[in-house]
Scaffold this motif. Structure first.
Motif, mmCIF file in Angstrom:
data_model
loop_
_atom_site.group_PDB
_atom_site.id
_atom_site.type_symbol
_atom_site.label_atom_id
_atom_site.label_comp_id
_atom_site.label_asym_id
_atom_site.label_seq_id
_atom_site.Cartn_x
_atom_site.Cartn_y
_atom_site.Cartn_z
ATOM 1 N N LEU A 24 0.822 -1.204 0.000
ATOM 2 C CA LEU A 24 0.000 0.000 0.000
ATOM 3 C C LEU A 24 0.860 1.259 0.000
ATOM 4 C CD1 LEU A 24 -2.693 -1.052 2.613
ATOM 5 C CD2 LEU A 24 -2.894 -1.049 0.124
ATOM 6 N N HIS A 58 -3.373 4.742 -2.176
ATOM 7 C CA HIS A 58 -4.392 3.801 -1.721
ATOM 8 C C HIS A 58 -5.242 4.343 -0.570
ATOM 9 C CE1 HIS A 58 -1.463 0.938 -3.653
ATOM 10 N NE2 HIS A 58 -2.585 0.755 -4.321
ATOM 11 N N HIS A 74 -8.550 3.611 6.742
ATOM 12 C CA HIS A 74 -8.956 2.565 5.799
ATOM 13 C C HIS A 74 -8.550 2.921 4.374
ATOM 14 C CE1 HIS A 74 -11.173 0.553 8.926
ATOM 15 N NE2 HIS A 74 -11.637 1.733 9.290
ATOM 16 N N PRO A 75 -8.111 1.914 3.615
ATOM 17 C CA PRO A 75 -7.734 2.175 2.224
ATOM 18 C C PRO A 75 -8.956 2.433 1.351
ATOM 19 C CG PRO A 75 -7.510 -0.154 2.721
ATOM 20 C CD PRO A 75 -7.886 0.520 4.000
ATOM 21 N N ASN A 76 -8.692 2.996 0.193
ATOM 22 C CA ASN A 76 -9.752 3.185 -0.799
ATOM 23 C C ASN A 76 -9.952 1.883 -1.578
ATOM 24 O OD1 ASN A 76 -7.655 3.099 -2.715
ATOM 25 N ND2 ASN A 76 -7.505 5.322 -2.807
ATOM 26 N N GLU A 77 -10.800 1.918 -2.594
ATOM 27 C CA GLU A 77 -11.095 0.704 -3.359
ATOM 28 C C GLU A 77 -9.833 0.103 -3.982
ATOM 29 O OE1 GLU A 77 -13.850 -0.810 -7.107
ATOM 30 O OE2 GLU A 77 -14.225 1.172 -6.246
ATOM 31 N N ASP A 78 -8.978 0.945 -4.535
ATOM 32 C CA ASP A 78 -7.730 0.437 -5.120
ATOM 33 C C ASP A 78 -6.838 -0.193 -4.050
ATOM 34 O OD1 ASP A 78 -8.433 1.161 -7.688
ATOM 35 O OD2 ASP A 78 -7.372 3.078 -7.620
ATOM 36 N N GLY A 79 -6.864 0.352 -2.848
ATOM 37 C CA GLY A 79 -6.088 -0.212 -1.749
ATOM 38 C C GLY A 79 -6.573 -1.599 -1.371
ATOM 39 N N TYR A 80 -7.900 -1.744 -1.296
ATOM 40 C CA TYR A 80 -8.442 -3.074 -0.999
ATOM 41 C C TYR A 80 -8.111 -4.075 -2.097
ATOM 42 C CZ TYR A 80 -10.947 -1.538 3.148
ATOM 43 O OH TYR A 80 -11.256 -1.079 4.396
ATOM 44 N N LYS A 81 -8.133 -3.627 -3.329
ATOM 45 C CA LYS A 81 -7.760 -4.508 -4.439
ATOM 46 C C LYS A 81 -6.291 -4.920 -4.335
ATOM 47 C CE LYS A 81 -11.162 -2.829 -7.771
ATOM 48 N NZ LYS A 81 -11.363 -2.057 -9.010
ATOM 49 N N MET A 114 -4.514 -5.092 -1.581
ATOM 50 C CA MET A 114 -4.382 -6.029 -0.461
ATOM 51 C C MET A 114 -4.863 -7.417 -0.861
ATOM 52 S SD MET A 114 -5.283 -3.826 2.991
ATOM 53 C CE MET A 114 -7.017 -4.015 2.782
ATOM 54 N N ALA A 115 -5.990 -7.483 -1.555
ATOM 55 C CA ALA A 115 -6.515 -8.779 -1.982
ATOM 56 C C ALA A 115 -5.530 -9.485 -2.905
ATOM 57 C CB ALA A 115 -7.863 -8.591 -2.680
#
Length: 67
Positions: free
Chosen positions: A36, A40, A47-54, A56-57
């Motif tokens: 991250l 992100h 908390h991360p944004n949508e790109d951050g969650y992607k 991490m996944a």
């Protein structure tokens, strides 16, 4: 303040993981600071944004694939 809080949160999570690993010896740590970056986060909270969650996944998927 945010950077100091982030560092405290990271250390707290790492301490819990170290304790759990000492008890159960099966904890795998993934350092998301290598995944991250500033892009992100939106600056509203921790908390991360949508790109951050992607990101991490993807990192978790890569770790599982290597196991």
């Amino acid at each position: 303040e945010a950077a100091a809080g982030r560092n405290q949160l990271v250390e707290a999570i790492a301490a819990v993981a170290r304790f759990a690993n000492a008890q159960y010896n099966n904890i795998i740590m993934l350092d998301l600071s290598t995944v991250l970056g500033p892009q992100h986060f939106d600056g509203v909270d921790i908390h991360p944004n949508e790109d951050g969650y992607k990101a991490m996944a993807s990192a978790v998927t890569d770790l599982i694939d290597r196991m």
